[in-house]
Motif scaffolding. Structure first.
Motif, PDB file in Angstrom:
ATOM      1  N   GLN A 156      11.599  68.644   5.364  1.00  0.00           N
ATOM      2  CA  GLN A 156      10.371  68.874   6.131  1.00  0.00           C
ATOM      3  C   GLN A 156       9.308  67.901   5.674  1.00  0.00           C
ATOM      4  O   GLN A 156       8.580  67.315   6.483  1.00  0.00           O
ATOM      5  N   SER A 157       9.248  67.700   4.369  1.00  0.00           N
ATOM      6  CA  SER A 157       8.216  66.811   3.856  1.00  0.00           C
ATOM      7  C   SER A 157       8.523  65.360   4.223  1.00  0.00           C
ATOM      8  O   SER A 157       7.631  64.577   4.544  1.00  0.00           O
ATOM      9  N   MET A 158       9.802  65.010   4.207  1.00  0.00           N
ATOM     10  CA  MET A 158      10.167  63.649   4.597  1.00  0.00           C
ATOM     11  C   MET A 158       9.888  63.411   6.071  1.00  0.00           C
ATOM     12  O   MET A 158       9.423  62.332   6.466  1.00  0.00           O
ATOM     13  N   LEU A 159      10.146  64.424   6.863  1.00  0.00           N
ATOM     14  CA  LEU A 159       9.898  64.303   8.294  1.00  0.00           C
ATOM     15  C   LEU A 159       8.408  64.102   8.562  1.00  0.00           C
ATOM     16  O   LEU A 159       8.008  63.223   9.324  1.00  0.00           O
ATOM     17  N   SER A 160       7.613  64.913   7.873  1.00  0.00           N
ATOM     18  CA  SER A 160       6.161  64.782   8.048  1.00  0.00           C
ATOM     19  C   SER A 160       5.717  63.377   7.725  1.00  0.00           C
ATOM     20  O   SER A 160       4.939  62.767   8.449  1.00  0.00           O
ATOM     21  N   GLN A 161       6.254  62.884   6.638  1.00  0.00           N
ATOM     22  CA  GLN A 161       5.866  61.541   6.208  1.00  0.00           C
ATOM     23  C   GLN A 161       6.273  60.498   7.235  1.00  0.00           C
ATOM     24  O   GLN A 161       5.506  59.598   7.564  1.00  0.00           O
ATOM     25  N   SER A 162       7.508  60.643   7.733  1.00  0.00           N
ATOM     26  CA  SER A 162       7.985  59.662   8.724  1.00  0.00           C
ATOM     27  C   SER A 162       7.115  59.680   9.967  1.00  0.00           C
ATOM     28  O   SER A 162       6.788  58.646  10.531  1.00  0.00           O
ATOM     29  N   THR A 191      -2.357  66.069  18.652  1.00  0.00           N
ATOM     30  CA  THR A 191      -2.660  67.354  18.007  1.00  0.00           C
ATOM     31  C   THR A 191      -1.471  68.292  18.088  1.00  0.00           C
ATOM     32  O   THR A 191      -1.249  69.104  17.193  1.00  0.00           O
ATOM     33  N   GLU A 192      -0.700  68.165  19.145  1.00  0.00           N
ATOM     34  CA  GLU A 192       0.467  69.034  19.258  1.00  0.00           C
ATOM     35  C   GLU A 192       1.440  68.783  18.115  1.00  0.00           C
ATOM     36  O   GLU A 192       1.938  69.698  17.474  1.00  0.00           O
ATOM     37  N   VAL A 193       1.675  67.497  17.890  1.00  0.00           N
ATOM     38  CA  VAL A 193       2.607  67.157  16.800  1.00  0.00           C
ATOM     39  C   VAL A 193       2.055  67.649  15.471  1.00  0.00           C
ATOM     40  O   VAL A 193       2.775  68.218  14.652  1.00  0.00           O
ATOM     41  N   GLU A 194       0.753  67.452  15.317  1.00  0.00           N
ATOM     42  CA  GLU A 194       0.132  67.862  14.060  1.00  0.00           C
ATOM     43  C   GLU A 194       0.253  69.365  13.851  1.00  0.00           C
ATOM     44  O   GLU A 194       0.648  69.834  12.787  1.00  0.00           O
ATOM     45  N   THR A 195      -0.100  70.109  14.891  1.00  0.00           N
ATOM     46  CA  THR A 195       0.001  71.570  14.785  1.00  0.00           C
ATOM     47  C   THR A 195       1.444  71.978  14.521  1.00  0.00           C
ATOM     48  O   THR A 195       1.706  72.838  13.687  1.00  0.00           O
ATOM     49  N   GLY A 196       2.351  71.330  15.247  1.00  0.00           N
ATOM     50  CA  GLY A 196       3.759  71.658  15.073  1.00  0.00           C
ATOM     51  C   GLY A 196       4.205  71.431  13.642  1.00  0.00           C
ATOM     52  O   GLY A 196       4.875  72.251  13.028  1.00  0.00           O
ATOM     53  N   LEU A 197       3.772  70.298  13.083  1.00  0.00           N
ATOM     54  CA  LEU A 197       4.154  69.983  11.699  1.00  0.00           C
ATOM     55  C   LEU A 197       3.599  71.003  10.719  1.00  0.00           C
ATOM     56  O   LEU A 197       4.282  71.427   9.793  1.00  0.00           O
ATOM     57  N   GLU A 198       2.341  71.378  10.941  1.00  0.00           N
ATOM     58  CA  GLU A 198       1.733  72.366  10.037  1.00  0.00           C
ATOM     59  C   GLU A 198       2.473  73.687  10.095  1.00  0.00           C
ATOM     60  O   GLU A 198       2.745  74.324   9.078  1.00  0.00           O
ATOM     61  N   LEU A 207       6.202  77.666   7.818  1.00  0.00           N
ATOM     62  CA  LEU A 207       7.450  78.423   7.938  1.00  0.00           C
ATOM     63  C   LEU A 207       8.400  78.118   6.792  1.00  0.00           C
ATOM     64  O   LEU A 207       8.980  79.030   6.193  1.00  0.00           O
ATOM     65  N   THR A 208       8.577  76.846   6.498  1.00  0.00           N
ATOM     66  CA  THR A 208       9.522  76.527   5.430  1.00  0.00           C
ATOM     67  C   THR A 208       9.036  77.109   4.111  1.00  0.00           C
ATOM     68  O   THR A 208       9.832  77.597   3.307  1.00  0.00           O
ATOM     69  N   ARG A 209       7.738  77.080   3.871  1.00  0.00           N
ATOM     70  CA  ARG A 209       7.242  77.665   2.627  1.00  0.00           C
ATOM     71  C   ARG A 209       7.511  79.167   2.574  1.00  0.00           C
ATOM     72  O   ARG A 209       7.897  79.708   1.546  1.00  0.00           O
ATOM     73  N   ASP A 210       7.268  79.824   3.707  1.00  0.00           N
ATOM     74  CA  ASP A 210       7.532  81.263   3.745  1.00  0.00           C
ATOM     75  C   ASP A 210       8.994  81.559   3.470  1.00  0.00           C
ATOM     76  O   ASP A 210       9.329  82.465   2.702  1.00  0.00           O
ATOM     77  N   ILE A 211       9.865  80.804   4.110  1.00  0.00           N
ATOM     78  CA  ILE A 211      11.300  81.007   3.889  1.00  0.00           C
ATOM     79  C   ILE A 211      11.611  80.802   2.418  1.00  0.00           C
ATOM     80  O   ILE A 211      12.331  81.575   1.796  1.00  0.00           O
TER      81      ILE A 211
END
Lengths: 154, 700, 122
Positions: free
Chosen positions: B327-333, B343-350, B355-359
């Motif tokens: 997830q972090s690598m994807l965000s960076q890419s 903003t959609e992409v940004e919101t989606g990434l957040e 979610l991944t943190r919760d999991i």
């Protein structure tokens, strides 16, 4: 061409041969997990000079040993075309940084000569010698080449 | 045939897991029994635990375990029925028996030999507590599962003597009330041979007197079989006393002629008790009210649980770790590809990140367990070691339900055992000495666990004599560990205990044996990513404080630049960040520098130099420093190049891959796929200030 | 004819063993882990052909459980076997006073268990 001498006692094994500086070494292919292109390693603090650092191998931490430095051969520039051979030694997985991979050989264990005095610092890293045509291929001793894990605590 | 063995092996493995839980409940129960909180239910809990272990053990033919458990259970039964009142001596025997039981379970599980000497003494003690009736050795049949369904269940080897057994049978009302039915009994008879059942209808009352629940009709039954009359009677075992059976001598005229009657079954049915008319309907109490008094200590209702293979959890943890990295690598890419402008992409990434943190949090909690089981083990260590050195010692625990990763619990067992043994053996004084010094005769060892600022802190303390610093320093000098006339602070002297080769065991005692040193303990703690420190007050006691990461997988860190490398500093260690101005830098001697922070002076550590990445800086003006505070209060200002950002990182151990590195706790994989080291600030601070130690040369 | 049996025992090992034994004999087994759970399970399921119950259980023991079962009209006549480690005269008296139809001694012989169940459950 491989020289296959029919023998009574030896068995067939496969070796991966590779170049370190200008010397040719080889490894039993059974120890080789994979071969990767070079990537920049993260250096480790206070590590021995032959310890390049660690890289990310699909989520695992892989230490990289620069064999050229390990063998005490002449210094060379690390090049992006270098190759990392990922090997299993005991329970460790380590990456060996070499110049290039050369060949895969099928040889008979009978054809391995005991190692003579090499005349340079590499003697203790060599388990045996294979002469093929005019190639001298050193059989690498993984145990000697890969340093034991750091247990230093103090 | 081997298929049938597998499910049994699985049940056996599951049995041993159940034993662990039962042994824990036993321990809990015994401790409650020994405290003012005990209630009537407590002894039941203890009894049931031993009873259940015995039951399961019997099924698997674990003889030694069964015999011991049976004896223990019998004594507990006497307590349960009020025949025996447990005093201190008896409680001690109970605790000991619990320990022996634990050993027997372990030996049985590992299929190791069980020496009679293990149980002899305790068995004698237990047997002495039993009443005059001698307990017979338990007879049991080891479980032999034979699932050959073609086999005719019930036909034993019979002495072939064909005969006809005749008898009358009359059921009582109680027979029906017990859930038995003559029809079923008669049917069971047919397995023995040919059966003739004849009702004696002369005994049938008028309809008005017919009570449904009673069977007024006696039956005349004759069975043609090879079996003896005893075998026939066996069928009626369960209803013995609920019916009347009279054997009829074979050649007698008392046999009634068979009456032509419809099938047995049809007659039996209407006579079967019809619901609703017999006894008064007792109030059907709701199930909960019927529960026995719950134990005053803890809630009785079991939580719904699922047993999961540890391997599966580990796999899940690893996968989730990969997920976070990805997830972090994807965000960076995405940021690099400048696609994050939407903003959609940004919101989606957040959202993705959240979610991944919760999991990850949820998954980590699966592996978390309360330290209670560990502390209970230590209870036993205290018992055994104090008995061995003839001291009276009490273990007080706090924070039993503090949750810690399962692996951590397992790997803490050995270090804690060493420390507790040391405390009992060396830390605590002999009873006379204690009394002479105005202390209570009984020594106290305290085990405390708590979550503190994102870590788990475990303390082992004793109220003994404390560290004799003069002696420690002298021993270190004698062993050549430190030079003769070096000046050391109290803390530095205390820390000498951790040096390899140091051991204060002047006498060889029963316990220490090899005198395993604190250096082994410290390595074990460090390999968990933890830290251990000592504080001690002479005459009052010593406390070891262990600080461990909360989970072995995730860390909140600050990513910083040091000599061109990205490294991660755990956020919890950072108290402040500051820019070093000329006024704040104060030289100390030729080689050191201090940083003034308000009224305090902190030693300055050049991180790049300490990590061996670059030679020492000469000019620290306008550099950024992180102010680090240790658990034991030591502070330092660590100079770095730059701060990148703050984020949660997945911890990758270096132990397996490489081993220990001074100043480094672990590694992580950053968004760009590169490995970044996670620093151990405590270690850096200690090394940075320590006069006697510099980085040791690596083994080649 | 597949007999449906409800087995109540606080030991998972016992429950597993019983289920293994009964299922291999072609019966259907429903499990509960103490008396309270046993009553709840009983009320939620299709009436079983027979019940086996342990005696020593937390929350509600075997005696209490059987009493609760017998107090319910629908189950007055249901065959109930108790699983017990007692033997001899005590055994019958105990089982009888509990309202059980019969008993099985622990550790149980699988053949005996199946046979006993088949007999009382018909």
């Amino acid at each position: 061409m491989d020289q296959k001498t029919p023998s009574q006692t030896g068995r067939e094994i496969e070796l991966l041969s590779f170049k370190v500086n200008d010397q040719e070494y080889s490894l039993n292919i059974m120890s080789v997990r994979e071969i990767r292109g070079w990537s920049k390693a993260t250096p480790l603090p206070h590590s021995p000079p032959y310890m390049q650092g660690v890289i990310n191998l699909r989520g695992s931490v892989l230490p990289i040993v620069d064999l050229s430095i390990r063998f005490g051969l002449a210094e060379r520039e690390v090049s992006p075309r270098d190759v990392i051979i990922v090997v299993n030694v005991d329970e460790q997985t380590v990456g060996l940084l070499v110049d290039a991979v050369v060949d895969i050989l099928s040889i008979n264990t009978d054809a391995i000569d005991p190692p003579p005095e090499m005349g340079d610092n590499t003697t203790r890293f060599v388990d045996g010698l294979i002469i093929q045509n005019d190639r001298m291929i050193r059989l690498l001793s993984l145990k000697a080449a890969v340093p034991a894990k750091e247990t230093n605590v103090a | 045939m081997t298929d049938q063995l597998d499910p049994l092996a699985e049940i056996k493995a599951s049995f041993f897991i159940e034993c662990d839980e039962l042994l824990e409940a036993l321990q809990d129960g015994l401790e409650t029994m020994d405290s003012p909180e005990r209630s009537a239910e407590t002894i039941n809990v203890v009894f049931r635990a031993v009873h259940s272990i015995k039951g399961g053990a019997g099924a698997f033919g674990l003889n030694d375990l069964v015999n011991f458990a049976h004896c223990y259970e019998s004594v507990l039964d006497n307590v349960r029925s009020g025949l025996l009142e447990p005093n201190t001596e008896i409680m001690r025997t109970f605790f000991q028996a619990g320990d022996i039981l634990q050993d027997l379970v372990r030996l049985s599980r590992d299929e190791l030999p069980i020496e009679p000497s293990l149980t002899a003494a305790t068995l004698t003690d237990l047997e002495a507590l039993l009443s005059d009736e001698v307990e017979e050795t338990v007879e049991f049949a080891p479980l032999v599962l034979s699932f050959d369904l073609d086999e005719d269940f019930g036909l034993d080897d019979a002495a072939p003597k064909p005969a006809q057994h005749s008898f009358t049978f009359q059921a009582s009302a109680e027979l029906y009330a017990s859930g038995n039915e003559p029809a079923k009994l008669f049917r069971a008879l047919t397995e023995l041979g040919t059966v003739t059942c004849t009702p004696d209808l002369t005994k049938l009352p008028n309809l008005s007197e017919l009570a449904n629940a009673e069977c007024f009709i006696p039956w005349h039954i004759s069975v043609d079989t090879d079996r003896t009359f005893e075998d026939v009677l066996e069928v009626f075992d369960f209803v013995d006393g609920l019916c009347t059976i009279e054997q009829i001598a074979p050649q007698t005229d008392a046999l009634l002629p068979p009456i032509d009657l419809p099938d047995v079954a049809n007659i039996a049915e209407p006579i079967a008790p019809a619901p609703g008319h017999i006894e008064e309907a007792t109030d059907v109490k709701p199930a909960e009210q019927l529960s026995t008094e719950p134990d005053s200590k803890k809630v009785a209702a079991p939580k719904a649980t699922v047993r999961v293979d540890v391997d599966r959890i580990d796999r899940l943890v690893n996968l989730v770790g990969e997920l976070v990295i990805n997830q972090s690598m994807l965000s960076q890419s995405i940021v690099s590809a400048q696609a994050a402008n939407s903003t959609e992409v940004e919101t989606g990434l957040e959202e993705f990140m959240r979610l991944t943190r919760d999991i990850q949090d949820s998954v980590m909690m699966i592996r978390a367990q309360p330290v209670k089981s560990l502390f209970q083990r230590m209870s036993r260590i205290v018992r055994e070691s104090s008995a061995a050195v003839k001291k009276s010692v009490k273990l007080i625990t706090e924070g039993d339900d503090t949750e810690v990763d399962k692996t951590v619990i397992e790997r803490l067992a050995d270090p804690l055992t060493h420390m507790i043994r040391n405390a009992v053996d060396h830390g605590l004084e002999a009873a006379e000495t204690r009394v002479a010094n105005g202390k209570a005769e009984q020594g106290v060892v305290r085990l405390r666990a708590a979550h503190r600022s994102g870590r788990v802190v475990i303390e082992v303390s004793d109220d003994g004599r404390g560290i004799n610093r003069d002696r420690v320093k002298q021993i270190a000098i004698d062993k050549g560990l430190i030079p003769e006339n070096v000046l050391l602070s109290d803390t530095e002297i205390d820390n000498l205990l951790f040096m390899p080769g140091f051991s204060t065991a002047a006498e060889v005692s029963n316990l220490s044996g090899r005198g395993v040193g604190m250096d082994v303990v410290r390595s074990a703690i460090q390999s968990l990513g933890g830290r251990i420190t000592i504080t001690s007050v002479p005459g009052q006691g010593t406390t070891f404080s262990i600080s461990l990461p909360l989970t072995l997988a995730v860390l909140d860190g600050m990513v910083i630049d040091v000599a061109g490398q990205s490294v991660v500093m755990p956020l919890a260690a950072i108290s402040e960040t500051m820019m070093l101005g000329p006024d704040e830098l104060k030289p100390l001697g030729a080689n050191s520098m201090l940083v003034q922070v308000r009224e305090r002076f902190l030693p300055l550590i050049d991180l790049a130099e300490k990590l061996g990445f670059s030679p020492k800086r000469t000019d620290f003006k306008n550099c950024i420093a992180l102010l680090i505070a240790n658990d034991d209060g030591q502070e330092a200002a660590i100079v770095i190049d730059a701060i990148q950002d703050q984020r949660q990182v997945v911890i990758k151990g270096l132990q397996d891959a490489y081993g220990n590195i001074p100043g480094v706790a672990a590694a992580t994989i950053l968004g760009d796929g590169k490995i970044a080291l996670i620093l151990d600030p405590g270690d850096i601070v200690v090394r940075g200030i320590d006069h006697t130690d510099t980085a040791q040369p690596q083994s080649a | 004819m597949s007999l449906s049996i409800l087995a109540v025992d606080d030991s998972k090992t016992m429950r597993d063993m019983i289920a293994l034994t009964l299922n291999a004999a072609g019966m259907t087994t429903t499990l509960a882990e103490d008396g309270v759970h046993g009553v709840e399970t009983l009320e939620a399921m299709e009436p079983p052909d027979a019940i086996i119950s342990d005696i020593n259980m937390p929350r509600l023991d075997g005696f209490g459980f059987i009493e609760a079962v017998r107090a319910r009209e629908a189950f007055k006549g249901t065959p109930i076997l108790v699983l017990t480690t007692e033997s001899g005269a005590d055994l019958k008296a105990r089982a009888r006073s509990a309202g059980a139809s019969g008993w099985i001694v622990k550790p149980f012989d699988p053949e005996k268990l199946v046979r006993a169940l088949k007999m009382v459950a018909g």
